[in-house]
Design a protein around this motif. Structure first.
Motif, PDB file in Angstrom:
ATOM      1  N   ASP A   1       0.821  -1.218   0.000  1.00 48.45           N
ATOM      2  CA  ASP A   1       0.000   0.000   0.000  1.00 48.45           C
ATOM      3  C   ASP A   1       0.848   1.258   0.000  1.00 48.45           C
ATOM      4  OD1 ASP A   1      -2.286  -1.470   0.039  1.00 48.45           O
ATOM      5  OD2 ASP A   1      -2.787  -1.091   2.140  1.00 48.45           O
ATOM      6  N   LYS A   2       0.394   2.257  -0.739  1.00 52.44           N
ATOM      7  CA  LYS A   2       1.040   3.571  -0.676  1.00 52.44           C
ATOM      8  C   LYS A   2       0.592   4.273   0.602  1.00 52.44           C
ATOM      9  CE  LYS A   2       1.493   4.070  -5.628  1.00 52.44           C
ATOM     10  NZ  LYS A   2       0.690   4.366  -6.800  1.00 52.44           N
ATOM     11  N   PRO A   3       1.395   5.253   1.082  1.00 57.17           N
ATOM     12  CA  PRO A   3       1.033   5.934   2.335  1.00 57.17           C
ATOM     13  C   PRO A   3      -0.388   6.493   2.330  1.00 57.17           C
ATOM     14  CG  PRO A   3       3.242   6.559   1.661  1.00 57.17           C
ATOM     15  CD  PRO A   3       2.692   5.690   0.568  1.00 57.17           C
ATOM     16  N   SER A   4      -0.834   7.033   1.180  1.00 61.73           N
ATOM     17  CA  SER A   4      -2.180   7.599   1.137  1.00 61.73           C
ATOM     18  C   SER A   4      -3.237   6.500   1.300  1.00 61.73           C
ATOM     19  CB  SER A   4      -2.389   8.336  -0.190  1.00 61.73           C
ATOM     20  OG  SER A   4      -2.147   7.448  -1.272  1.00 61.73           O
ATOM     21  N   GLN A   5      -2.987   5.335   0.696  1.00 60.15           N
ATOM     22  CA  GLN A   5      -3.923   4.202   0.832  1.00 60.15           C
ATOM     23  C   GLN A   5      -3.974   3.700   2.266  1.00 60.15           C
ATOM     24  OE1 GLN A   5      -1.942   1.814  -2.236  1.00 60.15           O
ATOM     25  NE2 GLN A   5      -3.920   1.594  -3.263  1.00 60.15           N
TER      26      GLN A   5
ATOM     27  N   LEU B   1      -3.606   5.233   5.122  1.00 65.39           N
ATOM     28  CA  LEU B   1      -4.425   6.019   6.043  1.00 65.39           C
ATOM     29  C   LEU B   1      -5.908   5.919   5.684  1.00 65.39           C
ATOM     30  CD1 LEU B   1      -2.061   9.065   6.632  1.00 65.39           C
ATOM     31  CD2 LEU B   1      -2.477   7.098   8.119  1.00 65.39           C
ATOM     32  N   ARG B   2      -6.209   5.780   4.397  1.00 59.76           N
ATOM     33  CA  ARG B   2      -7.601   5.642   3.986  1.00 59.76           C
ATOM     34  C   ARG B   2      -8.170   4.297   4.468  1.00 59.76           C
ATOM     35  NH1 ARG B   2      -7.598   5.472  -1.710  1.00 59.76           N
ATOM     36  NH2 ARG B   2      -5.972   7.054  -1.553  1.00 59.76           N
ATOM     37  N   ARG B   3      -7.332   3.258   4.387  1.00 57.22           N
ATOM     38  CA  ARG B   3      -7.790   1.929   4.787  1.00 57.22           C
ATOM     39  C   ARG B   3      -7.734   1.712   6.292  1.00 57.22           C
ATOM     40  NH1 ARG B   3      -5.601  -2.577   0.539  1.00 57.22           N
ATOM     41  NH2 ARG B   3      -5.751  -1.281  -1.308  1.00 57.22           N
TER      42      ARG B   3
ATOM     43  N   ALA C   1       2.470   5.316  10.875  1.00 52.86           N
ATOM     44  CA  ALA C   1       1.596   6.401  10.413  1.00 52.86           C
ATOM     45  C   ALA C   1       0.241   6.341  11.114  1.00 52.86           C
ATOM     46  CB  ALA C   1       1.423   6.319   8.895  1.00 52.86           C
TER      47      ALA C   1
END
Lengths: 348, 348
Positions: free
Chosen positions: B73-77, B79-81, B113
């Motif tokens: 997962d990318k960092p943005s993914q 936090l969304r997940r 994170a």
């Protein structure tokens, strides 16, 4: 470059003193019969050792000095004493064209300071770097900087990459060494601004005799996946010394484990040839000879505790760098890599 | 703090998945009979494993979720997940007071994170740090930061020193741990500005339950001369991984050496108990359980490849930190160390 490479030896540096360094010159002369030596230090001590070194005694020049740089000297003392010390005079000989390379087992910081002041940084390089060979699972890799520069910007790092690749071509005999930047992850977004910028610059520089493979993490240093590992002098020094300490840890634990029972003691006796081979692969003497790259002249640093054979390996590194004209290789590569050029304000 | 520490387990994280993490909880329960578990992940998989774990099955709570944070997962993914993942829900349970600590073998960056966003940094701390135990010749030492903060100023470093000492008191049972700053030399003038400033601050802080011993070099990390080794996250990550790689190098060379002749093969067979002991001392499973220090809550990270026994060790670390109330220790020490306090502008 020359038919007979002349090595200026700091005879007094290192734990073993003249007994080690003169014996090392004799060993190196057997390997490279054309090598000539200029020996800097206390004449009486040198002459006593030369009596046991017939090959080099015939044409070695002895330059007497009482001065020595001590490991305990403060930086200000080092530079004041430099002009009269065996270390300073050996480097001065390179500058004066009386020798092609200087080799010393003296204090690293002192050697770096004197070499930089005497020889100056070569055109196209902002800062010289300390490079050395590290043992890996398949063989050896080059790592730099090992402690000359605590903080580095992206241009320092790409210049280290060019210099390290030239060193690997010379000493490891590779045509196109794989070069990687040491980082805390392999993904593009990991690490400092300087690392990301250096990576972008190296990716764009496809015309150089090196293959840039991106970022590499600490556990891969010894894997052999990169021939040249580029890092700032702080991380490089930490990595180098952590590797030394860990090898010592494992070998100490191994020795303790072998002493744990009568059975393992017998096992130890039968395994001794294997353990000797292991020690040989890890022995710093077999990877001896760190190099200050980026100066107008070749300066090689031996481990302070090197044996005569280990110090002879450092002389061998100096020989190879002179014979293959490393300075020219670096200059040629830099000429093809304008992005790595120093800005006029920062160039020396 | 509590009679029955409750651990929120990210059952899905790590290479072994539920089979490893649920078995680990059962092992931990044998060691610490009062531990209770909240298990986050796919209910069917958890129930299947609980059938083999009678001790914890009696009072474990299972909280079903299909969500998972993946290593890719990318960092943005991430936090969304987070909100719907087993990792995110385990940390959320700590925030909500439903558990005293969260343990996960999932992706380190994601865990950091999510933990930081959910639990926030504790008062008096600018940035949390990742700490873990490193094997040394005599036993184990604590090292931090291992990669949470790429660049650190002097106040970050002294806060890490306070947190690392509290961790060493808790996990190693020391009254007054010896704390050192990792540097490229031991002399006062070595290293970065930040290191020199941190050293001066720690020298002045004589009222703390720690003994500051100055700078330490990489080759001494494994010597046991310091109980706590403090560094920025870049150097700490490089040192940790270089140590891992070097241990692997030495053990690979050792295995090669043993295969080299019939005699050494027999020696190997007789030495096997010794080599097993060596592997045990170095096995990451035996030093498992990295901790994010400086958050409002206890979060422990297991190696992704940990065995059930290794993961149980990480649960053990969480148990000790909860039982000894590490957050209170850190808060008490910071109160006695005003120089380490964040400036209002930088505090969260």
């Amino acid at each position: 470059m020359t038919d007979r490479p002349i090595i200026a030896l700091d005879v007094m540096g290192g734990d073993g003193g003249p007994a080690t360094t003169v014996a090392a010159a004799e060993i190196a002369r057997i390997r490279y019969p054309k090598l000539k030596f200029r020996l800097y230090g206390r004449e009486d001590a040198i002459r006593a050792e030369l009596a046991k070194a017939p090959r080099i005694a015939a044409d070695a020049e002895v330059i007497h000095t009482d001065g020595e740089v001590l490991g305990t000297d403060k930086p200000s003392q080092v530079l004041r004493r430099a002009r009269h010390s065996s270390m300073g005079l050996a480097i001065e000989a390179v500058k004066a064209g009386e020798a092609h390379a200087a080799v010393s087992a003296g204090n690293t910081g002192a050697l770096m300071a004197i070499a930089k002041l005497t020889l100056r940084t070569m055109p196209g390089i902002d800062r010289p770097a300390l490079a050395a060979l590290m043992p890996t699972i398949p063989a050896e890799s080059v790592m730099l900087d090992l402690g000359a520069n605590t903080e580095c910007d992206e241009r320092n790092l790409v210049q280290f990459a060019v210099m390290g690749a030239a060193f690997a071509r010379t000493v490891l005999g590779l045509d196109r060494p794989r070069v990687a930047l040491l980082n805390i992850g392999e993904e593009d977004l990991k690490g400092t601004h300087e690392l990301k910028a250096a990576s972008a610059m190296l990716k764009a520089a496809t015309d150089l005799p090196l293959a840039f493979t991106g970022f590499i993490e600490g556990h891969k240093i010894s894997s052999g996946e990169a021939d040249v590992i580029v890092t700032d002098g702080f991380s490089g020094n930490i990595a180098l010394k952590t590797a030394e300490g860990t090898a010592k840890l494992v070998i100490t634990l191994l020795a303790d484990a072998f002493r744990s029972s009568a059975l393992t003691k017998v096992g130890y006796l039968m395994s001794r040839p294997a353990l000797r081979a292991l020690r040989g692969h890890l022995d710093p003497n077999n990877h001896n000879g760190a190099v200050f790259l980026g100066l107008n002249g070749v300066v090689v640093k031996s481990h302070g505790s090197a044996t005569a054979k280990g110090f002879a390996n450092a002389i061998g590194v100096a020989h190879d760098l002179v014979a293959e004209d490393i300075s020219r290789k670096i200059a040629d590569d830099l000429a093809r890599f304008p992005a790595a050029a120093p800005t006029p304000a920062e160039a020396e």
